[in-house]
Design an enzyme around this catalytic site. Structure first.
Site, PDB file in Angstrom:
ATOM      1  N   HIS A  19       3.519   3.134   4.816  1.00 52.20           N
ATOM      2  CA  HIS A  19       4.374   1.965   4.561  1.00 52.20           C
ATOM      3  C   HIS A  19       4.776   1.872   3.083  1.00 52.20           C
ATOM      4  CE1 HIS A  19       6.088  -1.139   6.889  1.00 52.20           C
ATOM      5  NE2 HIS A  19       5.217  -2.107   6.715  1.00 52.20           N
ATOM      6  N   ASN A  66       6.022  -8.477   4.066  1.00 46.72           N
ATOM      7  CA  ASN A  66       6.734  -9.500   4.835  1.00 46.72           C
ATOM      8  C   ASN A  66       7.505 -10.496   3.984  1.00 46.72           C
ATOM      9  OD1 ASN A  66       5.353  -8.190   6.825  1.00 46.72           O
ATOM     10  ND2 ASN A  66       4.360 -10.002   7.669  1.00 46.72           N
ATOM     11  N   ASP A  91      10.299   3.055   4.332  1.00 43.68           N
ATOM     12  CA  ASP A  91       9.822   3.929   5.399  1.00 43.68           C
ATOM     13  C   ASP A  91      10.654   3.705   6.654  1.00 43.68           C
ATOM     14  OD1 ASP A  91       8.424   1.318   5.234  1.00 43.68           O
ATOM     15  OD2 ASP A  91       7.472   1.952   7.111  1.00 43.68           O
ATOM     16  N   ASN A 112       9.732  -5.297   8.720  1.00 40.90           N
ATOM     17  CA  ASN A 112       9.474  -6.625   8.152  1.00 40.90           C
ATOM     18  C   ASN A 112       9.967  -6.776   6.723  1.00 40.90           C
ATOM     19  OD1 ASN A 112       8.331  -7.708  10.479  1.00 40.90           O
ATOM     20  ND2 ASN A 112       6.281  -6.978   9.962  1.00 40.90           N
TER      21      ASN A 112
END
Length: 228
Positions: A19, A66, A91, A112
């Site tokens: 991530h 987020n 990513d 997100n």
């Protein structure tokens, strides 16, 4: 002025996660091109540098994935940067590991970090999609992206990061094609002509061994040869 945003999560615990490939890309650019030291600003880590006459800001939001849009929105308002001058490196599950694609605008596809950026600045910004592959089932995605890259991925990951750094000036100039070419030269370099010639030579030797030249001697010469 251009703003490159890398997406990831803050802290050493997440540093090598799939991530965090966006953070990794910005770190490579900053290191290779002599950008300023990182400093804390806009709920993010920020540094700056230049490609020719173009000033480029690198931004790594520290709000966790987020809430990435908060930092991006603050930086854009402060520097009066338009959406068209923002590029987000992130990513991408829907690309094979090591693949890279440039895109302008579009949806967030459930990512997100992009979802948060959409909510703060809208969808009309550039993206560099960095392939990490898909675990195969949507229920496995959360665990997959929050795991470190395995050692087997280190070679292509290093090539991809170097390619992004090589092409960063082109990306800042808005030349997506040249940027992609720089990445491709690292990830899939062309075979040299010497290697090709060598391969053809080896094939010729093998063919000669399998298919020897026919005996063109006359019957008398063949008979005489038996007595030599």
């Amino acid at each position: 002025m251009k703003l490159f945003v890398g997406l990831g999560n803050p802290g050493s615990k997440y540093a090598r996660n799939r991530h965090n490939i966006g953070f990794m890309a910005l770190d490579q650019i900053a290191s290779d091109h002599g950008f300023s030291p990182w400093k804390s600003k806009f709920q993010a880590q920020l540094c700056e540098g230049k490609f020719g006459s173009t000033k480029v800001l690198l931004l790594k939001p520290q709000t966790f994935m987020n809430l990435s849009g908060q930092a991006v929105g603050e930086a854009m308002r402060f520097y009066k940067i338009e959406n068209s001058d923002v590029t987000v490196l992130h990513d991408e599950l829907d690309l094979a590991p090591g693949k890279c694609r440039v895109k302008q605008g579009g949806g967030h596809a459930g990512h997100n970090g992009l979802r948060s950026i959409h909510s703060h600045i809208g969808a009309d910004y550039g993206r560099v999609r960095l392939g990490i592959g898909h675990p195969g089932h949507k229920d496995a995605v959360a665990g997959y992206v929050l795991r470190d890259f395995p050692k087997a991925d280190e070679v292509w990951l290093d090539d991809l990061m170097r390619g992004i750094s090589d092409g960063a000036a082109s990306l800042a100039a808005g030349d997506g094609g040249r940027f992609m070419n720089a990445v491709a030269l690292r990830v899939a370099p062309p075979r040299s002509s010497n290697s090709k010639s060598k391969g053809q030579g080896e094939q010729a030797v093998r063919k000669a061994a399998v298919d020897p030249q026919p005996d063109q001697r006359s019957p008398l010469e063949k008979l005489l040869g038996k007595f030599k």
